[in-house]
Each structure stands twice: as structure tokens, then as C-alpha cells.
Enzyme design. Structure first.
Site, short mmCIF file in Angstrom:
data_model
loop_
_atom_site.label_atom_id
_atom_site.label_comp_id
_atom_site.label_asym_id
_atom_site.label_seq_id
_atom_site.Cartn_x
_atom_site.Cartn_y
_atom_site.Cartn_z
N LEU A 1 4.46 -0.97 7.59
CA LEU A 1 5.13 -1.53 6.41
C LEU A 1 5.29 -0.51 5.29
O LEU A 1 5.41 -0.88 4.12
CB LEU A 1 4.30 -2.72 5.90
CG LEU A 1 4.05 -3.86 6.90
CD1 LEU A 1 2.84 -4.69 6.50
CD2 LEU A 1 5.29 -4.75 7.00
N ASP B 1 5.94 8.62 13.27
CA ASP B 1 5.52 9.37 14.47
C ASP B 1 4.07 9.82 14.33
O ASP B 1 3.30 9.80 15.30
CB ASP B 1 6.41 10.60 14.68
CG ASP B 1 7.87 10.22 14.89
OD1 ASP B 1 8.12 9.12 15.42
OD2 ASP B 1 8.75 11.02 14.52
O1 RIB Z 1 11.05 10.24 13.40
C1 RIB Z 1 11.56 11.40 12.83
C2 RIB Z 1 12.38 12.15 13.84
O2 RIB Z 1 13.49 11.37 14.19
C3 RIB Z 1 12.96 13.45 13.34
O3 RIB Z 1 12.09 14.53 13.54
C4 RIB Z 1 14.27 13.56 14.10
O4 RIB Z 1 14.30 14.59 15.02
C5 RIB Z 1 14.46 12.20 14.77
O5 RIB Z 1 14.18 12.23 16.11
#
Ligand code: RIB
Length: 311
Positions: A222, A254
Site C-alpha cells: 500500500l 521489487d
Molecule cells: O519495477 C521497476 C522495474 O520495472 C524497472 O526497473 C523497469 O525495468 C521495469 O521493469
């Protein structure tokens, strides 16, 4: 120590900093522009590697036969990611045009390049290696049938499947049935449950609903609102975000995914807080991969050795 296999994209990010995102038809001037390593798969692999104590992180994916491909492979190796599963294809390396505004919010346009060339055969060729991992981590930046095949192989071999269906484009809801841990942002959660998700309460409701569609564990991220959690045992929780100066949110999701995969597979009771802390550190820095903190940095934030505290 858990071993994590990430199957996903590798991109070179072209990052433009602007004051405000352009509106349709508008031209704006960038204050800086530069190339930096990215790609959701590669970012999550680096996040897992940096979060790990001793476990191995393997990446399965593809780069192009060009300068960027070589550079990105080198960066992954420097970060301790095993790249034996990354093939070099006669394509251009994947690219993402990232625009970041003054508030640190981004927009991203992805050019798949070699990422689109990853095949089921490629996954099957790596199967004997990745089925020895504790968890396989997937996104949605390589062809869907490849992600699906990786899920099937993992399930057949008792490997946990963590799916982060981002970007949402063309996702197959049936894949929820092959997912053990689902990590989605508000928009993705809303797409799957059919109602808006705006805060911890609605995040928990959505997470609980999503548990009925297959995953044993669901985390809804969130942003500044932290994360909402639910599992099939009826546990529910909201973990607040840390209040930090936001420089660039690119790759924060990520970072969360990679750190959570490691911490959850380690059986850490504070796995969610560990991943929230890692993501908090990531948004205080520029770029995607380069912003990802080490395990030690994340532990320091959790231990209160850094000046920022939970919201
Ligand atoms: O989540 C971020 C990523 O999304 C970036 O690094 C870009 O490459 C895309 O894949």
C-alpha cells in the site's frame, strides 16, 4: 539458508528526472537522464541476494547480444546472483523508459526485447536446477506461458511459488491457483477482487478474498500505507510503512518481493517488517537495483539504528 530462483525480466532503465510528469500531448524537460540496471526479475533477484545471509539466488531470463546485455550480466554477478539461467539471445536487451517526478513517483514504459524471447523450453532446460530451490519468484514481464510453465514445474516439485503479477497487462487469473504467495499492489489487488483497495482495512479484506482464489499467503502493498496481509489460516495483519524521505519509488515493490521471499523462506517471524524496511530504504535512493539495501542495512533500520521509524 533458503535458495531462491527468480524467473523474469532483465532491463536497462533509462531514467529521466522531471519536475512533473508530462500530460498527454505535453513536452517537459528532464533535469537529469541516465542508464541504470533494472527489470523486475533482475531487481527481485538482486533484492533477494542482498537480503540473503548464505542462501543462493538464481536468475532465469534473457538479455540481448549487445553491450547492455553484457553490462547487466556483470552487475548481476557483482551482486551475487547466479546467472547460469540467463541466456543471451540475438535480440536487443530489454529496456525501460522510467520517468521520476519531484515526489519520487514514476511512470514506466517497457520495451521487452530479449525478455519476450524467453521460452518454455528455456525454463524446462533449467528445471533440474530451479526445482532444488526453496521458492521460485515470478512477475509478468516475460511471456505468460513461460511463467505458467515455471509455476507448474515448481508445484510438481514442491517448490513454493511467489507471484508478483506486475505489470498487470494480460494476466491470467487461473495462475492464482498455482500460486502459494501472492504479492500485489493496490491496483493489482483491486483488479483481482473487483473493488477498490485504498488502505489497510480494504487491503486486508482484499488479501482475505484473494486467499480464496488459490494462494496460501497474500500481501497487498500500500505504499506509504504499509502492507496488508492475510493467509489461509485466518491470520490478518497490517504492517505500517516507515516514514522516510522519498527520493525515487522505482523498484521499491521489487525490493519488497525479493526481501520477503528470503525472510519468509527463512521462517522469520518478522518477515513482513523486514521486507517493509528494505523497501523503505530503497525509496530513499535513486534508481531500481542500485537502491536496494543490504541485509545489514535493513537490520539496522529494524533495530532503530537509523533515524527513521515506522509511521
Ligand atoms: O519495477 C521497476 C522495474 O520495472 C524497472 O526497473 C523497469 O525495468 C521495469 O521493469
Amino acid at each position: 539458508m533458503p535458495n531462491i530462483c527468480v524467473v523474469g525480466s532483465v532491463n536497462m532503465d533509462l531514467i529521466n528526472r522531471v519536475q512533473q510528469h508530462p500530460l498527454p500531448g505535453q513536452t517537459v524537460r528532464a533535469s537529469t537522464t541516465r542508464y541504470a540496471p533494472g527489470g523486475k526479475g533482475a531487481n527481485q533477484a538482486v533484492a533477494a541476494a542482498r537480503a540473503s545471509q548464505e542462501g543462493q539466488t538464481l536468475l532465469v531470463g534473457a538479455v540481448g547480444a549487445d553491450l547492455w546485455g553484457n553490462q547487466l550480466l556483470e552487475m548481476l554477478k557483482v551482486n551475487g546472483v547466479d546467472t547460469q539461467g540467463v541466456v543471451t539471445l540475438n535480440e536487443t536487451t530489454g529496456m525501460a523508459v522510467v520517468t521520476v517526478d519531484e515526489a519520487g513517483e514514476n511512470t514506466i514504459v517497457v520495451v521487452p526485447g530479449a525478455n519476450a524471447g524467453v521460452t518454455r523450453a528455456h525454463i524446462e532446460a533449467m528445471a533440474s536446477v530451479f526445482v532444488q530451490c526453496d521458492a521460485i519468484v515470478l512477475q509478468n514481464e516475460i511471456p505468460r506461458e513461460v511463467t505458467l510453465r515455471a509455476m507448474e514445474l515448481a508445484q510438481q516439485n514442491g517448490v513454493w511459488v511467489l507471484w508478483n503479477p506486475s505489470p498487470l497487462e494480460g494476466v491470467d487469473e487461473g495462475m492464482l491457483g498455482l500460486t502459494d504467495i501472492l504479492v500485489v499492489n493496490q491496483t493489482e489487488a483491486a483488479h483481482f477482487v473487483g473493488h477498490s483497495v485504498s488502505d489497510g482495512d480494504s487491503g486486508q479484506v482484499a488479501a482475505k478474498e484473494l486467499c480464496r482464489k488459490g494462494p496460501a499467503i497474500v500481501v497487498v502493498t500500500l505504499g506509504a500505507g504499509g502492507v496488508a496481509y492475510a493467509d489461509v489460516f485466518g491470520n490478518m495483519e497490517v504492517v505500517p510503512a516507515f516514514t522516510v524521505p522519498v527520493v525515487d519509488t522505482t523498484g521499491a515493490g521489487d525490493t519488497f518481493v525479493g526481501a520477503f521471499a528470503v525472510a519468509r523462506m527463512e521462517g522469520r517471524k518478522d518477515a513482513l517488517r523486514f521486507a517493509v524496511a528494505a523497501a523503505a530504504l530503497a525509496v530513499t535512493r535513486q534508481g531500481a537495483q542500485e537502491a536496494i539495501p543490504s541485509r545489514q542495512e535493513t537490520e539496522q533500520l529494524l533495530d532503530g539504528e537509523v533515524g527513521w521509524s515506522p509511521a
